[in-house]
Enzyme design. Structure first.
Site, mmCIF file in Angstrom:
data_model
loop_
_atom_site.group_PDB
_atom_site.id
_atom_site.type_symbol
_atom_site.label_atom_id
_atom_site.label_comp_id
_atom_site.label_asym_id
_atom_site.label_seq_id
_atom_site.Cartn_x
_atom_site.Cartn_y
_atom_site.Cartn_z
ATOM 1 N N TYR A 24 -43.733 -13.352 26.366
ATOM 2 C CA TYR A 24 -42.934 -12.975 27.894
ATOM 3 C C TYR A 24 -42.183 -12.291 27.895
ATOM 4 C CZ TYR A 24 -46.060 -16.326 29.739
ATOM 5 O OH TYR A 24 -47.355 -16.512 30.696
ATOM 6 N N LYS B 238 -30.301 -45.835 29.763
ATOM 7 C CA LYS B 238 -30.274 -45.485 31.322
ATOM 8 C C LYS B 238 -31.521 -44.132 30.925
ATOM 9 C CE LYS B 238 -26.256 -42.869 30.262
ATOM 10 N NZ LYS B 238 -25.080 -42.370 31.402
ATOM 11 N N MET C 138 -44.677 -22.187 28.385
ATOM 12 C CA MET C 138 -44.338 -23.316 29.019
ATOM 13 C C MET C 138 -45.252 -24.033 27.891
ATOM 14 S SD MET C 138 -46.337 -24.988 33.007
ATOM 15 C CE MET C 138 -45.650 -23.830 33.594
#
Ligand SMILES: *Cc1c(COP(=O)(O)O)cnc(C)c1O
Length: 360
Positions: A255, A35, A303
Site C-alpha cells: 500500500y 491485567k 491488515m
C-alpha cells in the site's frame, strides 16, 4: 491446516521472571500483575502457571478478577484502580479481592457499604504522577478515616512511579521522598514498585512488589540493565512465508508504494498484519527473524499480511517460519522501530492469533 499466526508462550519463562522479581528483594512479596489478559498472554493460563508461588495477583478491574475466580484461582487479587461502582463491593468482600482506594470518593462509598466481612485495601497516594491517588497532604487524614471503618481490614499503602524506567532522572527519587514524608508514622505495609522499580530501584522495594511487564520477559528500559538482562521472553510471535516475489530495482511493494526496491530484491509476504496486532506503524527496516537470521520489513503492514526483504537469506522458501518477536528478537527492540513500547505490542494482539502454551 490453518493460517499460521501464532503466539507460543513459555510458562517456564514466566515462572523464571516472577522468581527474578522476587529475588530482587530479601523480604518483599510480589503481586504478579496480570491485567489486560496478562499483557496478551492469557490471564488464566498465567495465573495457573504461577498459582503455587504467586503471593497475589493484580488486575485493573473487577471483571478481570471475576474471570480468575471463576477459573478457580484462589490467591488474593488486588484491583489496582479499586472499584468503579459501590455495587462491586459485595463481590470484593466475598471473594477476597483487595481493592485500591485512590480517592476520598471511594472511601466514602466504602463507609456507606453494607458488607458481609471487612475488606483489605491498598490506599494509594499520588506521589507525583498525577493520575490516581490521594494528595500527600490529605493522606494521613484519609488513612485515619479508613482505619476507623468497620468495612476495612488490613491497609497497605501504595503509590506508582511515572519514570522508574528512566534510570538517570531524579523523578523517582523525588516521588519516594514525597511518599515517605506523607506516610511518616503510619505502621502499614507499603507497595511502590512496578517492573522498572523492581529491577532498578531497591530503595522502593518495600513490602509488596508489583511486577507486570517483566513477568513476560520484556525489558522496560531503553538501555542495557544488568537485572533486565536476566529476563526470558515468554511470548514468541511467529507466522509463515506465504508468497515470494523477485523484484527489480525501482519496483514498489505494498500500500502507498511504501517500499521501493533499491536493488534487485526478493520480497516475502507473511500471514500477519495489523488485524493480528502487528503494528501498522512499524517502519521499513523493522527487524524480523527468518530461519534464525535477521532481516527487515519492507513496505507497509496491511491488515492480513506484511512484507519482508529476504534477498540476503538464500534458501528461503514458502512455508518457512518467521519470528516477529520473541526468544530471538526482543519485543522491546521491535517496539522502538514502531515508535511505541513493548506494553502496547503485547496487549494489542488480537484473537486471530492462536495462543499455544509450552511447559504448562
Ligand atoms: C500496570 C501496573 C503495574 C505493573 O507495571 P509494569 O510496568 O508492567 O511492571 C504496577 N502497578 C500498577 C498500579 C499498575 O497499574
Amino acid at each position: 491446516m490453518s493460517r499460521a499466526a501464532r503466539a507460543s508462550i513459555d510458562l517456564d519463562a514466566i515462572r523464571h521472571n516472577y522468581r527474578l522479581a522476587k529475588s530482587q528483594s530479601s523480604r518483599a512479596r510480589a503481586a504478579a500483575i496480570i491485567k489486560a489478559n496478562a499483557y496478551g498472554h492469557g490471564a488464566i493460563a498465567v495465573a495457573r502457571a504461577l498459582h503455587t508461588e504467586a503471593d497475589a495477583f493484580g488486575v485493573a478491574c473487577i471483571e478481570e478478577a471475576v474471570e480468575l475466580r471463576d477459573a478457580g484461582i484462589g490467591q488474593p487479587i488486588v484491583l489496582l484502580e479499586g472499584f468503579f461502582e459501590a455495587d462491586e463491593l459485595d463481590y470484593i468482600a466475598r471473594h477476597n479481592l483487595w481493592t485500591a482506594i485512590h480517592s476520598v470518593h471511594q472511601i466514602e462509598a466504602l463507609a456507606r457499604a453494607q458488607l458481609p466481612n471487612p475488606v483489605n485495601v491498598w490506599l494509594k497516594m499520588d506521589s507525583g504522577m498525577h493520575r490516581l491517588g490521594i494528595e500527600p497532604d490529605r493522606f494521613q487524614q484519609a488513612y485515619r478515616r479508613l482505619r476507623s471503618l468497620d468495612q476495612v481490614a488490613d491497609i497497605t499503602l501504595m503509590s506508582h512511579f511515572a519514570c522508574a524506567d528512566e534510570l538517570d532522572l531524579d523523578v523517582t527519587r523525588e516521588q519516594i521522598r514525597r511518599f515517605d514524608q506523607a506516610a511518616e508514622g503510619i505502621d502499614a505495609p507499603q507497595s511502590l514498585s512496578n517492573s522498572p522499580a523492581t529491577l532498578a530501584w531497591p530503595e522502593a522495594h518495600r513490602d509488596w512488589l508489583r511486577p507486570g511487564l517483566m513477568l513476560y520477559g520484556a525489558t522496560p528500559f531503553e538501555v542495557e540493565q544488568a537485572q533486565a538482562a536476566k529476563l526470558q521472553a515468554a511470548m514468541t510471535l511467529t507466522t509463515e512465508i506465504i508468497a515470494i516475489h523477485d523484484l527489480q530495482t525501482g519496483d514498489a511493494v505494498g500500500y502507498g508504494a511504501g517500499f521501493v526496491c533499491q536493488r534487485p530484491s526478493r520480497i516475502a509476504t507473511l500471514a500477519m498484519g495489523y488485524g493480528d496486532g502487528y503494528p501498522r506503524h512499524a517502519v521499513n527496516g523493522t527487524p524480523v527473524v527468518v530461519n534464525g537470521q535477521r532481516t527487515v520489513t519492507a513496505g507497509r503492514v496491511s491488515m492480513d499480511m506484511m512484507t519482508i526483504d529476504i534477498t540476503d537469506i538464500p534458501g528461503t522458501a514458502i512455508g518457512n517460519k518467521v519470528e516477529l518477536w520473541g526468544s530471538q528478537l526482543p519485543v522491546s527492540e521491535v517496539a522502538r522501530y514502531c515508535g511505541t513500547i513493548p506494553y502496547t505490542l503485547l496487549t494489542c494482539l488480537t484473537r486471530r492469533v492462536a495462543i499455544e502454551y509450552r511447559n504448562a
